[in-house]
Design an enzyme around this catalytic site. Structure first.
Site, short mmCIF file in Angstrom:
data_model
loop_
_atom_site.label_atom_id
_atom_site.label_comp_id
_atom_site.label_asym_id
_atom_site.label_seq_id
_atom_site.Cartn_x
_atom_site.Cartn_y
_atom_site.Cartn_z
N GLU A 18 -9.32 -9.74 -8.46
CA GLU A 18 -8.35 -8.66 -8.26
C GLU A 18 -7.19 -8.74 -9.26
O GLU A 18 -6.72 -7.72 -9.76
CB GLU A 18 -7.85 -8.68 -6.81
CG GLU A 18 -8.98 -8.28 -5.85
CD GLU A 18 -8.68 -8.57 -4.38
OE1 GLU A 18 -7.56 -9.03 -4.06
OE2 GLU A 18 -9.58 -8.31 -3.55
N TYR A 56 -12.26 -2.10 -3.85
CA TYR A 56 -12.82 -2.16 -2.50
C TYR A 56 -14.35 -2.12 -2.50
O TYR A 56 -14.96 -1.77 -1.49
CB TYR A 56 -12.24 -1.03 -1.64
CG TYR A 56 -10.85 -1.33 -1.08
CD1 TYR A 56 -10.60 -2.51 -0.37
CD2 TYR A 56 -9.80 -0.43 -1.25
CE1 TYR A 56 -9.34 -2.78 0.15
CE2 TYR A 56 -8.53 -0.71 -0.72
CZ TYR A 56 -8.32 -1.88 -0.03
OH TYR A 56 -7.07 -2.15 0.50
N ASN A 79 -2.08 -0.10 6.97
CA ASN A 79 -1.64 -1.45 7.37
C ASN A 79 -0.75 -2.14 6.33
O ASN A 79 -0.70 -3.36 6.24
CB ASN A 79 -2.82 -2.31 7.81
CG ASN A 79 -3.84 -2.50 6.71
OD1 ASN A 79 -3.63 -2.04 5.59
ND2 ASN A 79 -4.92 -3.19 7.01
N LYS A 117 0.84 -1.20 0.00
CA LYS A 117 0.00 0.00 0.00
C LYS A 117 0.88 1.27 0.00
O LYS A 117 2.10 1.18 0.22
CB LYS A 117 -0.93 -0.04 1.21
CG LYS A 117 -1.97 -1.18 1.13
CD LYS A 117 -2.96 -1.12 2.29
CE LYS A 117 -4.00 -2.22 2.19
NZ LYS A 117 -5.02 -2.14 3.27
N HIS A 168 -1.98 -5.26 1.13
CA HIS A 168 -3.28 -5.88 0.81
C HIS A 168 -3.02 -7.28 0.26
O HIS A 168 -2.05 -7.50 -0.47
CB HIS A 168 -4.03 -5.09 -0.26
CG HIS A 168 -5.15 -5.87 -0.88
ND1 HIS A 168 -6.37 -6.00 -0.28
CD2 HIS A 168 -5.19 -6.64 -1.99
CE1 HIS A 168 -7.14 -6.81 -1.02
NE2 HIS A 168 -6.44 -7.20 -2.07
#
Ligand code: RTP
Ligand code: MG
Length: 148
Positions: free
Chosen positions: A126, A49, A112, A9, A115
């Protein structure tokens, strides 16, 4: 062979964690079959998302994932989808075990670091969203005989 979609990320890219993260999956024995540094267009972020679009944090999530470049990857290997999720650790880094990527490098749930697809269906979806067919490269390494 099973494939999954993993992505460093924007916080992970800014913190120079691409190499560390790639290295963990390489050392585990998985094979990198696709990878690119990219900025995610807003529409792609919303689609990626989509399952969270009714959640209160959706806007922040899309703003964050489009806030800087990400490193998008396709990894291949036996049980790579669930094993990569274990190596990532819990969604909220405060609950992620030491030794996991989020446990070692993250503090807050919004930033975080990584992904990873959570099921075979999301992996296929994805990978298709982020990679053209010709960007996923099939090749074999003799070293795999020492792992499997
Ligand atoms: P990811 O999709 O990013 O791999 O993370 P995940 O499967 O572990 O977690 P998921 O439930 O899919 O949530 C997607 C991302 O939304 C952010 N989030 N924020 N503020 C909050 O309560 C909250 N909850 C989730 C996290 O950054 C999470 O990675
Ligand atoms: Mg998720």
């Amino acid at each position: 062979m099973e494939k999954t979609f993993l992505m460093v990320k924007p916080d992970g890219v800014q913190r120079n964690l691409i190499g560390e993260i790639v290295s963990r999956f390489e050392k585990k024995g998985f094979q990198l079959v696709g990878g690119k540094l990219m900025s995610i267009p807003t529409e792609l972020a919303q689609e990626h998302y989509g399952e969270h679009k009714e959640r209160p944090f959706f806007g922040e999530l899309v703003d964050f994932i489009t806030s800087g470049p990400v490193f998008a990857m396709v990894w291949e290997g036996e049980n790579v989808i669930s094993t990569a999720r274990q190596m990532m650790g819990a969604t909220n880094p405060k609950d992620a075990a030491p030794g996991t990527i989020r446990g070692d490098f993250g503090i807050t749930v919004g930033k975080n670091v990584i992904h990873g697809s959570d099921s075979p269906q999301s992996a296929e979806r994805e990978i298709g969203l982020f990679f053209k067919e010709e960007e996923v490269v099939a090749y074999s390494k003799l070293i795999n005989e020492w792992i499997n």
